[in-house]
Write a protein that holds these residues in place. Structure first.
Motif, PDB file in Angstrom:
ATOM      1  N   MET A 137       0.784  -1.124  -0.061  1.00  0.00           N
ATOM      2  CA  MET A 137       0.101  -0.149   0.094  1.00  0.00           C
ATOM      3  C   MET A 137       0.802   1.276   0.053  1.00  0.00           C
ATOM      4  O   MET A 137       0.468   2.272  -0.625  1.00  0.00           O
ATOM      5  N   GLU A 138       2.170   1.311   0.780  1.00  0.00           N
ATOM      6  CA  GLU A 138       2.828   2.297   0.790  1.00  0.00           C
ATOM      7  C   GLU A 138       3.343   2.428  -0.715  1.00  0.00           C
ATOM      8  O   GLU A 138       3.558   3.696  -1.265  1.00  0.00           O
ATOM      9  N   ASP A 139       3.883   1.481  -1.363  1.00  0.00           N
ATOM     10  CA  ASP A 139       4.345   1.577  -2.805  1.00  0.00           C
ATOM     11  C   ASP A 139       3.504   2.099  -3.756  1.00  0.00           C
ATOM     12  O   ASP A 139       3.576   2.838  -4.702  1.00  0.00           O
ATOM     13  N   LEU A 140       2.176   1.610  -3.629  1.00  0.00           N
ATOM     14  CA  LEU A 140       1.156   1.773  -4.543  1.00  0.00           C
ATOM     15  C   LEU A 140       0.809   3.344  -4.298  1.00  0.00           C
ATOM     16  O   LEU A 140       0.576   4.124  -5.623  1.00  0.00           O
ATOM     17  N   GLN A 141       0.765   3.791  -3.260  1.00  0.00           N
ATOM     18  CA  GLN A 141       0.218   5.119  -2.976  1.00  0.00           C
ATOM     19  C   GLN A 141       1.423   6.145  -3.511  1.00  0.00           C
ATOM     20  O   GLN A 141       0.860   7.267  -4.320  1.00  0.00           O
ATOM     21  N   SER A 142       2.672   5.872  -3.406  1.00  0.00           N
ATOM     22  CA  SER A 142       3.604   6.518  -4.126  1.00  0.00           C
ATOM     23  C   SER A 142       3.466   6.512  -5.446  1.00  0.00           C
ATOM     24  O   SER A 142       3.828   7.767  -6.220  1.00  0.00           O
ATOM     25  N   ALA A 143       3.283   5.519  -6.130  1.00  0.00           N
ATOM     26  CA  ALA A 143       3.171   5.223  -7.429  1.00  0.00           C
ATOM     27  C   ALA A 143       1.965   6.185  -7.969  1.00  0.00           C
ATOM     28  O   ALA A 143       1.972   6.846  -9.210  1.00  0.00           O
ATOM     29  N   MET A 144       0.970   6.103  -7.418  1.00  0.00           N
ATOM     30  CA  MET A 144      -0.317   6.790  -7.757  1.00  0.00           C
ATOM     31  C   MET A 144       0.010   8.320  -7.653  1.00  0.00           C
ATOM     32  O   MET A 144      -0.475   9.137  -8.415  1.00  0.00           O
ATOM     33  N   ILE A 155      -7.373  10.887 -10.974  1.00  0.00           N
ATOM     34  CA  ILE A 155      -7.727   9.710 -10.299  1.00  0.00           C
ATOM     35  C   ILE A 155      -8.274  10.084  -8.789  1.00  0.00           C
ATOM     36  O   ILE A 155      -8.570   9.415  -8.004  1.00  0.00           O
ATOM     37  N   GLY A 156      -7.955  11.518  -8.755  1.00  0.00           N
ATOM     38  CA  GLY A 156      -8.441  12.138  -7.328  1.00  0.00           C
ATOM     39  C   GLY A 156      -7.137  12.154  -6.239  1.00  0.00           C
ATOM     40  O   GLY A 156      -6.003  11.742  -6.800  1.00  0.00           O
ATOM     41  N   ASP A 157      -7.528  12.014  -5.183  1.00  0.00           N
ATOM     42  CA  ASP A 157      -6.451  12.174  -4.149  1.00  0.00           C
ATOM     43  C   ASP A 157      -6.035  10.633  -3.594  1.00  0.00           C
ATOM     44  O   ASP A 157      -6.786   9.982  -3.064  1.00  0.00           O
ATOM     45  N   PRO A 158      -4.599  10.294  -4.118  1.00  0.00           N
ATOM     46  CA  PRO A 158      -4.165   9.238  -3.963  1.00  0.00           C
ATOM     47  C   PRO A 158      -4.356   8.511  -2.260  1.00  0.00           C
ATOM     48  O   PRO A 158      -4.509   7.182  -2.219  1.00  0.00           O
ATOM     49  N   GLU A 159      -3.849   9.571  -1.734  1.00  0.00           N
ATOM     50  CA  GLU A 159      -3.844   9.258  -0.033  1.00  0.00           C
ATOM     51  C   GLU A 159      -5.224   8.969   0.281  1.00  0.00           C
ATOM     52  O   GLU A 159      -5.380   7.727   1.117  1.00  0.00           O
ATOM     53  N   LYS A 160      -6.370   9.425   0.029  1.00  0.00           N
ATOM     54  CA  LYS A 160      -7.578   9.404   0.565  1.00  0.00           C
ATOM     55  C   LYS A 160      -7.998   7.970  -0.391  1.00  0.00           C
ATOM     56  O   LYS A 160      -8.918   7.233   0.446  1.00  0.00           O
ATOM     57  N   LEU A 161      -7.854   7.572  -1.310  1.00  0.00           N
ATOM     58  CA  LEU A 161      -8.121   6.465  -2.003  1.00  0.00           C
ATOM     59  C   LEU A 161      -7.552   5.246  -1.427  1.00  0.00           C
ATOM     60  O   LEU A 161      -8.150   4.338  -1.105  1.00  0.00           O
ATOM     61  N   CYS A 162      -6.335   5.349  -1.053  1.00  0.00           N
ATOM     62  CA  CYS A 162      -5.655   4.154  -0.366  1.00  0.00           C
ATOM     63  C   CYS A 162      -6.314   4.088   1.074  1.00  0.00           C
ATOM     64  O   CYS A 162      -6.533   3.079   1.661  1.00  0.00           O
ATOM     65  N   GLU A 163      -6.541   5.266   1.946  1.00  0.00           N
ATOM     66  CA  GLU A 163      -7.162   5.285   3.212  1.00  0.00           C
ATOM     67  C   GLU A 163      -8.671   4.466   3.065  1.00  0.00           C
ATOM     68  O   GLU A 163      -8.964   3.778   4.007  1.00  0.00           O
ATOM     69  N   LYS A 196     -13.191   3.478  -7.565  1.00  0.00           N
ATOM     70  CA  LYS A 196     -12.230   4.528  -7.870  1.00  0.00           C
ATOM     71  C   LYS A 196     -10.893   4.183  -7.429  1.00  0.00           C
ATOM     72  O   LYS A 196     -10.018   4.761  -7.996  1.00  0.00           O
ATOM     73  N   PHE A 197     -10.821   3.220  -6.322  1.00  0.00           N
ATOM     74  CA  PHE A 197      -9.405   2.838  -5.933  1.00  0.00           C
ATOM     75  C   PHE A 197      -8.724   2.100  -7.050  1.00  0.00           C
ATOM     76  O   PHE A 197      -7.654   2.090  -7.450  1.00  0.00           O
ATOM     77  N   ILE A 198      -9.644   1.127  -7.697  1.00  0.00           N
ATOM     78  CA  ILE A 198      -9.091   0.159  -8.774  1.00  0.00           C
ATOM     79  C   ILE A 198      -8.635   1.161  -9.637  1.00  0.00           C
ATOM     80  O   ILE A 198      -7.526   0.993 -10.561  1.00  0.00           O
ATOM     81  N   ASP A 199      -9.465   2.282 -10.199  1.00  0.00           N
ATOM     82  CA  ASP A 199      -8.984   2.970 -11.411  1.00  0.00           C
ATOM     83  C   ASP A 199      -7.684   3.880 -10.910  1.00  0.00           C
ATOM     84  O   ASP A 199      -6.724   3.917 -11.676  1.00  0.00           O
ATOM     85  N   GLY A 200      -7.473   4.318  -9.822  1.00  0.00           N
ATOM     86  CA  GLY A 200      -6.284   4.664  -9.069  1.00  0.00           C
ATOM     87  C   GLY A 200      -5.078   3.763  -9.387  1.00  0.00           C
ATOM     88  O   GLY A 200      -3.918   4.156  -9.590  1.00  0.00           O
TER      89      GLY A 200
END
Length: 564
Positions: A137-144, A155-163, A196-200
């Motif tokens: 999840m850390e690596d994915l958020q960074s890539a997003m 894709i919106g806010d990556p941090e919010k999507l991951c949360e 939305k997370f899947i799109d991100g």
């Protein structure tokens, strides 16, 4: 074509001894399909047990795997480190050894030995799921975030999507803990946030793959230059080790952290390279040119894999990959709360004891191994092997220490469990008669090589190699009255194996070429092969021994001619 659960390719294993290099396994190839039994048959010292112990990663310190691959679930087990091996050995691949007493702890109750591994595996899996989920999840958020910043991905806010995904994952964990069943599809109960997370995730995967392709293009020439060092005919250990360390570091930089199931070529490359360099300089008697070829092969395989990754970056379906990734992340979240209480483990242990035919399991659960007969101890060992619900079961002469009646019961038990659980089985024995009614295919092994390979009916009713003839001639059946034929001579010294066919000195049908040149595997049918010069088109016609022909005719009569 049957799916291969495990595939062994060109396996060569030697042992370094005071007298020289013992060539125990010399180029073995076979595969085992799902719910199939492969029997490996041969005299003591033929290399059967060494082959399966190599699969299990249980070779002693003086053993050297000189070449080969053991492919399981997309990875080469020979390149797998011990930490990863521990997730496979005893879990996905289990083994039953020859002497049940040597497999059991004499001072632990049977129940403890059955439940210990179950409880430990659950704890280890829970920690592993937590670690993998957090890191990914850390690596994915960074890539997003980088995809948004550099590519303008909407894709919106990556941090919010991951949360929001983690909240969804927490709900899945709570549901599982409460015993609420969910569908297999992660979209079955998904909301707008998950979509939305899947799109991100799709944008993050695309960005990460593109970054990997750039790194590959920048470093390919460096890897090719490193490869040239290993062509040096007068190598320096210090130079090779320094170059190997640099090459490994370069390779690891090229991994994509968002490859959800890891990279089965790049990840094990450093360990494989380090191991081969060590082998090259560790033993004087080892085949150094073979080790050099292994190093070059590892590097070539890495280069081919990197080219494939680079060429495919614009062709991959990242939406499908994002869906699969989300599914794996959800499974990790659920695995983080997997539990197994002592009471549940005991219940499962009692069920296993009943499954393997142990009477009064409640009473036997608290007893010690010495209170069991040999057959009952072997049943316990089988129950322990089945506790982790493996895909592959290796049986290394599991009936040798038992009397004939108990042997039959254990063979029937293994056969039944294989069919019920759809297990793939590798069965090691020196007795062809043991596997007649349980094997699907048979590999006949002699002096570290497979000399005949085919379906069980082909080996029993159309044997083609003189060594197979010798084994069958020495095996009694219900109609045997005369003295059995013994195989003359002894197995060869594997420090200096014969130049030609290793069986030639014991083979009364041997041709002159057998003492000069090793025969290839000749094709008998699409499923039947034998390594004997007698199958060469120019070889003289030689009939199999009369005792075997007569036995086959009796069997045909017994089964009303249904045997072809």
């Amino acid at each position: 074509m049957m799916e291969a659960k495990i595939r062994v390719k060109n396996l060569r294993v030697s042992f370094q001894s005071d007298d020289g290099r013992v060539q125990a396994v010399r180029g073995v190839d076979f595969e085992v399909g799902r719910a199939e039994t492969l029997a490996i048959v041969g005299e003591s010292g033929s290399g059967k047990s060494v082959t399966v112990k190599t699969i299990m990663g249980l070779l002693p310190s003086n053993a050297a795997v000189e070449s080969g691959e053991i492919l399981y679930s997309g990875r080469d087990l020979l390149l797998t480190d011990e930490r990863e091996y521990q997730k496979i050995r005893g879990d996905r691949i289990s083994m039953i050894f020859q002497d049940p007493m040597s497999s059991l702890n004499p001072i632990m109750r049977i129940g403890e030995q059955l439940t210990e591994a179950m409880l430990l595996k659950v704890r280890v899996r829970r920690r592993e799921c937590r670690r993998r989920l957090k890191k990914y999840m850390e690596d994915l958020q960074s890539a997003m975030e980088k995809a948004v910043a550099l590519k303008g991905a909407a894709i919106g806010d990556p941090e919010k999507l991951c949360e929001e995904f983690m909240q969804y994952a927490i709900k899945r964990k709570q549901d599982k803990k409460a015993g609420i069943a969910r569908g297999v599809s992660v979209l079955q109960d998904a909301g707008e946030e998950l979509l939305k997370f899947i799109d991100g995730a799709e944008s993050g995967l695309r960005y990460s793959a593109g970054l990997q392709a750039e790194r590959i293009r920048e470093n390919t020439d460096i890897i090719k230059q490193s490869r040239e060092v290993f062509l040096n005919k007068e190598p320096s250990r210090r130079e090779w080790e320094r170059e190997g360390k640099a090459l490994s570091k370069t390779a690891l930089k090229l991994m994509d952290p968002l490859a959800i199931n890891g990279d089965t070529v790049i990840a094990p490359f450093p360990r494989g390279l380090r191991k081969q360099i060590k082998l090259f300089f560790q033993y004087r008697s080892i085949d150094r040119e073979q080790i050099r070829a292994n190093i070059l092969g590892l590097t070539d395989r890495l280069l081919a894999h990197l080219k494939e990754l680079s060429d495919s970056v614009d062709k991959r379906d990242y939406n499908i990959e994002a869906l699969k990734t989300t599914g794996v992340l959800t499974e990790l979240a659920e695995g983080e709360v997997e539990t197994l209480t002592a009471a549940e483990a005991k219940k499962k242990a009692l069920e296993l004891m009943e499954e393997v035919g142990i009477p009064h399991p409640e009473e036997k659960y608290s007893q010690y191994p010495f209170e069991f007969s040999g057959g009952m101890r072997q049943r316990i060992v089988i129950a322990i092997a089945l506790a982790a619900d493996p895909e592959i079961l290796i049986c290394d002469e599991p009936t040798t220490a038992l009397d004939v009646t108990i042997q039959s019961q254990i063979l029937e038990l293994i056969n039944r469990i294989k069919k019920e659980r759809k297990l793939s089985v590798i069965f090691i024995t020196h007795d062809l008669g043991v596997v007649a009614n349980m094997a699907d295919r048979v590999a006949v092994m002699y002096a570290g090589k497979i000399v005949e390979y085919g379906k069980v009916d082909e080996i029993f009713y159309h044997p083609a190699h003189p060594y197979t003839w010798a084994l069958l001639s020495s095996m009694p059946d219900m109609d045997t009255k005369d003295k059995l034929e013994a195989i003359p001579g002894t197995t060869p010294n594997m420090i200096c194996p014969p130049e030609g066919d290793a069986f030639a000195p014991r083979n009364k049908y041997a041709l002159e070429i057998d003492f000069e040149q090793m025969p290839p595997l000749f094709k008998v049918t699409d499923t039947h092969y034998a390594a004997t010069w007698l199958l060469h088109p120019d070889a003289p016609k030689v009939e199999m021994p009369a005792v075997i022909r007569e036995r086959i005719e009796r069997m045909k009569e017994r089964y009303d001619g249904t045997i072809e």
